[in-house]
Design a protein around this motif. Structure first.
Motif, mmCIF file in Angstrom:
data_model
loop_
_atom_site.group_PDB
_atom_site.id
_atom_site.type_symbol
_atom_site.label_atom_id
_atom_site.label_comp_id
_atom_site.label_asym_id
_atom_site.label_seq_id
_atom_site.Cartn_x
_atom_site.Cartn_y
_atom_site.Cartn_z
ATOM 1 N N TYR A 164 0.826 -1.211 0.000
ATOM 2 C CA TYR A 164 0.000 0.000 0.000
ATOM 3 C C TYR A 164 0.862 1.264 0.000
ATOM 4 N N ARG B 135 -2.525 3.934 -4.512
ATOM 5 C CA ARG B 135 -3.533 4.526 -5.404
ATOM 6 C C ARG B 135 -4.032 3.536 -6.449
ATOM 7 N N ARG B 136 -3.280 2.457 -6.665
ATOM 8 C CA ARG B 136 -3.704 1.451 -7.637
ATOM 9 C C ARG B 136 -4.583 0.374 -7.013
ATOM 10 N N THR C 124 -6.775 1.014 -4.270
ATOM 11 C CA THR C 124 -7.690 1.656 -3.316
ATOM 12 C C THR C 124 -8.983 0.879 -3.138
ATOM 13 N N SER D 290 -3.173 5.351 -0.244
ATOM 14 C CA SER D 290 -4.365 5.541 -1.061
ATOM 15 C C SER D 290 -4.810 6.998 -1.114
ATOM 16 N N GLY D 291 -4.267 7.834 -0.228
ATOM 17 C CA GLY D 291 -4.676 9.235 -0.223
ATOM 18 C C GLY D 291 -6.149 9.345 0.124
ATOM 19 N N ASN E 130 -8.570 8.759 -2.154
ATOM 20 C CA ASN E 130 -9.214 8.270 -3.374
ATOM 21 C C ASN E 130 -10.112 7.060 -3.182
#
Length: 504
Positions: A138, A143-144, A146, A182-183, A185
């Motif tokens: 992670y 981000r890929r 999430t 993941s921020g 998103n």
């Protein structure tokens, strides 16, 4: 089948790379694990070399052995490798996927989630290894993947029920990496679940290391824009942090101090707050009104009892983290930092008494949070601002001492006495020499000494002025003056202090 034969031919015809040799050795160790547990030192050395080989190898050489090496690393993790080994295995897994074929991130993350979902309490080492690897993935590819964040948070909730501290710790490290990777998103349900886990389960854990990890998760929430956190959640989180400053372990208090500063900085910047997917249209984010007054200033002034000093020091660090976040993360111009100086000084009592602990805390904020983050032009203006603070009728002895000591520090930092400050010197610092508080008079004398150190050309003038004023005060002093006698005695003491400071 033809594809498999082709790959074998390629491998047969290509010289074995260093990465390939190490991957083959790792396969051999894992294959014999059923008969003999892998030696931790051997695995540590091998994985260290493997990571180095990945960094140095070409993409083509990585691709030839990527799947087999990933399988071997996965097997090493789920057979229960110890922490140093599983850390290196996790790093190696992320590096291989990053440098080789990135498509395998989805299958690896999915298989780790599946293993953790089925993990048994009787297998803590195996569960911890898988959690650490998933967290590392992670961290690099959040981000890929999430879409898997909700499942990961549910897994973290399950792992927090383990009796072993290291499993609960790895669960929160995994969650922190998942949040940061993941921020904002992912789906709103994932962030809601993550927030629930942190505040309801982790923050009150009996292990201080787990409580520190919980604070870092809360800090991660703030750093990614607090997805799904409204004003109420931000306010509640800040209250939890303030309460945590009573923790008996200093490193726990430090971690929650940082989280508190980050949360308040986010609350001051609604434009940076993130609305996660899946929540539908939502009203614009709001500023956390009164957050500084409630969670920093009032909390500081209300601190009492056995935890008083710990809470004050924690809030002091929160102030500094808050101010640094404004400057570095939210890109406030340094000229706006001065606006917070009055609020910082509000934490000091307005009466005549001086609390040394409170004063030390405020001075630290004024120095580290404000002065040290200012450029030269802003420091010049700050000197005038501090001078004006000395003239304020509401300023008590503590505030004046804080202003004078910060003046000295800013003068020394700046290395010169600006013209605009010289113009207000007589009405500010020189006037403070005759203040009714002995501490203020002494501090004013020390400030004039600092001024003389920065600008030696004014030493003669200050000395001459001090001698003349001191002589005049002695000659005019009369015990028949009634109410004005105390003022003249204070002035006499102040002038003597200035001369003593200059001579010293």
């Amino acid at each position: 089948m033809a594809s498999s034969m082709a790959k074998n031919l390629i491998r047969d015809n290509v010289p074995l790379s260093r990465f390939g040799v190490l991957a083959a050795q790792l396969e051999s160790i894992v294959a014999s694990a059923a008969q003999q547990s892998p030696d931790p030192l051997l695995c540590f050395d091998l994985l260290s070399d493997l990571i180095s080989a990945i960094d140095e190898g070409t993409k083509d050489s990585i691709l030839l052995w990527q799947r087999r090496c990933e399988d071997a690393l996965y097997s090493l993790l789920v057979i229960g490798a110890r922490r140093p080994v599983r850390h290196l295995a996790s790093v190696a897994m992320a590096k291989i996927i990053s440098k080789g074929d990135g498509i395998s991130i989805y299958s690896r993350a999915s298989s780790l989630q599946g293993f953790l979902s089925d993990g048994k309490r009787s297998e803590p080492q195996r569960v911890a290894g898988a959690a650490q690897c998933l967290g590392e993935l992670y961290k690099h590819f959040g981000r890929r993947i999430t879409s898997g964040l909700l499942e990961t948070t549910i897994i973290a909730s399950k792992l927090l029920k383990f009796n072993e501290e290291f499993v609960r710790l790895e669960a929160l490290h995994m969650l922190q990496n998942a949040l940061e990777g993941s921020g904002g998103n992912a789906a709103s349900s994932a962030y809601a679940e993550a927030y629930r886990i942190i505040v309801r389960s982790a923050m009150g854990d009996k292990s201080f290391a787990v409580r520190i990890a919980a604070a870092r998760c809360l800090n991660a929430f703030a750093n990614i824009g607090g997805p799904g956190l409204g004003v109420a959640e931000l306010d509640n989180s800040a209250s939890y942090c303030v309460k945590a400053l009573e923790d008996p372990v200093s490193s726990v208090r430090d971690a929650f101090s940082e989280a508190l500063g980050s949360l308040l900085a986010l609350g001051m910047n609604p434009e940076a707050q993130v609305q996660p997917r899946g929540k539908g249209p939502s009203p614009p984010a709001k500023k956390l009104e009164g957050g500084l007054q409630k969670h920093l200033i009032l909390a500081f002034r209300k601190a009492s009892g056995v935890h008083c000093r710990n809470v004050r020091v924690g809030l002091t660090l929160s102030w500094v983290f808050f101010l640094q976040a404004l400057r570095i993360k939210y890109l406030y111009p340094d000229s706006e930092l001065q606006n917070f100086a009055s609020q910082v000084m509000e934490m000091l009592d307005a009466d005549a008494s001086v609390d040394a602990n409170a004063l030390a805390c405020v001075l630290y904020i004024l120095r580290v949070g404000l002065t040290d983050q200012m450029t030269e032009p802003t420091q010049r203006n700050f000197l005038v601002f501090l001078g004006m603070k000395l003239q304020s009728l509401e300023a008590g002895a503590s505030v004046k001492v804080a202003a004078l000591r910060t003046l000295s520090y800013t003068l020394k930092t700046l290395g010169e006495v600006p013209l605009e400050f010289k113009e207000v010197l007589d009405n500010t610092v020189v006037a403070a020499v005759s203040d009714s508080s002995k501490l203020v008079r002494v501090e004013a004398a020390l400030t004039l000494r600092a001024l003389a150190e920065v600008d030696p050309t004014c030493v003669g003038g200050l000395t001459s002025y001090g001698v003349t004023t001191l002589t005049a005060s002695r000659e005019s002093l009369s015990f028949e003056k009634g109410g004005s006698l105390q003022f003249e005695l204070d002035s006499l003491h102040g002038q003597a202090s200035v001369l003593a400071a200059l001579v010293a």
